[in-house]
Design a protein around this motif. Structure first.
Motif, short mmCIF file in Angstrom:
data_model
loop_
_atom_site.label_atom_id
_atom_site.label_comp_id
_atom_site.label_asym_id
_atom_site.label_seq_id
_atom_site.Cartn_x
_atom_site.Cartn_y
_atom_site.Cartn_z
N ASP A 1 -5.89 -10.62 18.33
CA ASP A 1 -6.64 -9.68 17.51
C ASP A 1 -5.75 -8.99 16.47
OD1 ASP A 1 -8.45 -10.41 19.51
OD2 ASP A 1 -9.44 -8.46 19.45
N ALA A 2 -4.49 -8.69 16.85
CA ALA A 2 -3.60 -8.02 15.91
C ALA A 2 -3.27 -8.93 14.74
CB ALA A 2 -2.31 -7.59 16.61
N LEU B 1 -6.95 -10.53 7.87
CA LEU B 1 -8.06 -9.93 7.14
C LEU B 1 -7.59 -8.84 6.17
CD1 LEU B 1 -10.75 -9.63 9.98
CD2 LEU B 1 -10.48 -11.45 8.26
N ASN B 2 -6.48 -8.19 6.49
CA ASN B 2 -5.97 -7.13 5.64
C ASN B 2 -5.20 -7.66 4.43
OD1 ASN B 2 -7.01 -5.28 7.42
ND2 ASN B 2 -5.06 -4.71 8.34
N SER B 3 -4.95 -8.95 4.42
CA SER B 3 -4.20 -9.56 3.31
C SER B 3 -5.15 -10.38 2.44
CB SER B 3 -3.09 -10.46 3.87
OG SER B 3 -2.55 -11.29 2.86
N ALA B 4 -5.13 -10.12 1.15
CA ALA B 4 -6.08 -10.79 0.24
C ALA B 4 -5.94 -12.31 0.28
CB ALA B 4 -5.88 -10.27 -1.19
N HIS B 5 -4.72 -12.82 0.32
CA HIS B 5 -4.53 -14.26 0.28
C HIS B 5 -5.00 -14.94 1.57
CE1 HIS B 5 -2.39 -14.19 -3.53
NE2 HIS B 5 -1.69 -13.16 -3.08
N HIS B 6 -4.72 -14.32 2.70
CA HIS B 6 -5.17 -14.89 3.97
C HIS B 6 -6.69 -14.80 4.10
CE1 HIS B 6 -0.98 -13.66 4.45
NE2 HIS B 6 -0.86 -14.67 5.29
N TYR B 7 -7.21 -13.67 3.70
CA TYR B 7 -8.66 -13.47 3.73
C TYR B 7 -9.37 -14.49 2.85
CZ TYR B 7 -13.17 -11.07 3.34
OH TYR B 7 -14.50 -10.76 3.35
N ALA C 1 -7.45 -2.55 2.22
CA ALA C 1 -7.07 -2.36 3.62
C ALA C 1 -5.58 -2.16 3.70
CB ALA C 1 -7.48 -3.59 4.44
N PRO C 2 -5.09 -1.56 4.79
CA PRO C 2 -3.65 -1.36 4.93
C PRO C 2 -2.91 -2.68 5.03
CG PRO C 2 -4.78 -0.92 7.00
CD PRO C 2 -5.83 -1.05 5.94
N ARG C 3 -1.63 -2.64 4.73
CA ARG C 3 -0.83 -3.85 4.78
C ARG C 3 -0.75 -4.37 6.22
NH1 ARG C 3 4.63 -3.40 1.50
NH2 ARG C 3 4.48 -5.64 1.92
N PRO C 4 -0.57 -5.70 6.38
CA PRO C 4 -0.50 -6.27 7.72
C PRO C 4 0.60 -5.63 8.55
CG PRO C 4 -0.72 -7.98 6.07
CD PRO C 4 -0.46 -6.71 5.33
N MET C 5 0.33 -5.44 9.84
CA MET C 5 1.33 -4.89 10.75
C MET C 5 2.24 -5.97 11.29
SD MET C 5 -1.02 -2.20 12.91
CE MET C 5 0.39 -1.80 13.97
#
Length: 239
Positions: free
Chosen positions: A103-104, A110-116, A166-170
């Protein structure tokens, strides 16, 4: 045309001998991979996109790359994805990540435009996802694909809207530019043949300024007229 677009991650990877890495207690790589598939399709469904079907060949490719990343201890993209994928591929994409849980990492995607963009791309119809553990760290490879047969079977829906900021990926994640190819021949723009076009002849107009009228002879005064008359009379007498 086959194309690759998106964000590239350059990572120097030292190849090492790899042996199977044990999963954390209670964890199952197969179960975690299935959850990644479910979460990916859940996001696509929210935007009216068709679910991705699992492609066994892609799973094998993804598994080999997840094993490689786990052995290296870092994430990178598979430089041979286009060569390893089924020969009928039309579009390819790849997301890779590492972290403490499915989930993390999925949230980081999802928080990253390119991955999304890869997850909700209407250009994809199939997916292969594989998970490998190194200690308590999960490494995942998500390989997306669309084949020429997929394209012929159904038209692509409209692109899904981008997510809100969204916030940057953790956790570390990386998106592979989408690859696409096509046998279509680029169209040429015809050039029309016709008579040469010449500039119209110049039109000029000359404006003449009229010459000033000749000045009228001055009219002699009465006194001057009498004097002149007397002079003419004298001239006649002398002649």
């Amino acid at each position: 045309m086959r194309k690759i677009c998106g964000l590239l991650l350059s990572v120097t990877v030292t190849l090492t001998a790899f042996s199977a890495l044990a999963s954390p207690a209670g964890a199952s790589a197969a179960t975690d991979a299935s959850r990644f598939v479910a979460l990916t399709n859940q996001t696509r469904a929210q935007h009216g996109l068709p679910a991705l079907t699992v492609n066994g060949t892609l799973v094998g490719i993804a598994q080999g790359w997840s094993d490689h990343m786990a052995a290296a201890g870092t994430i990178s993209h598979n430089p041979n994805l286009a060569a390893q994928a089924p020969s009928n591929w039309q579009n390819l994409g790849e997301n890779v990540g590492m972290g403490g849980s499915v989930d993390a990492i999925e949230q980081a995607f999802l928080n990253s435009a390119h991955h999304y963009a890869n997850i909700v791309s209407p250009d994809f119809r199939e997916v292969g996802i594989a998970v490998t553990y190194s200690g308590s760290t999960l490494f995942v490879t998500v390989d997306f694909m669309r084949t020429f047969q997929d394209t012929a079977a159904a038209p692509a829906p409209a692109p899904a809207p981008r997510p809100a900021a969204a916030p940057r990926p953790m956790y570390p994640v990386a998106a592979q530019p989408v690859a696409a190819r096509s046998a279509a021949v680029p169209a040429t723009v015809p050039v029309a043949n016709g008579p040469a076009v010449t500039s119209p002849p110049a039109v000029v107009a000359a404006v003449s300024t009229p010459a000033p009228a000749a000045a009228a002879a001055p009219v002699p005064s009465r006194q001057l007229a009498i004097v002149m008359s007397q002079l003419r009379a004298l001239d006649q007498q002398s002649s």
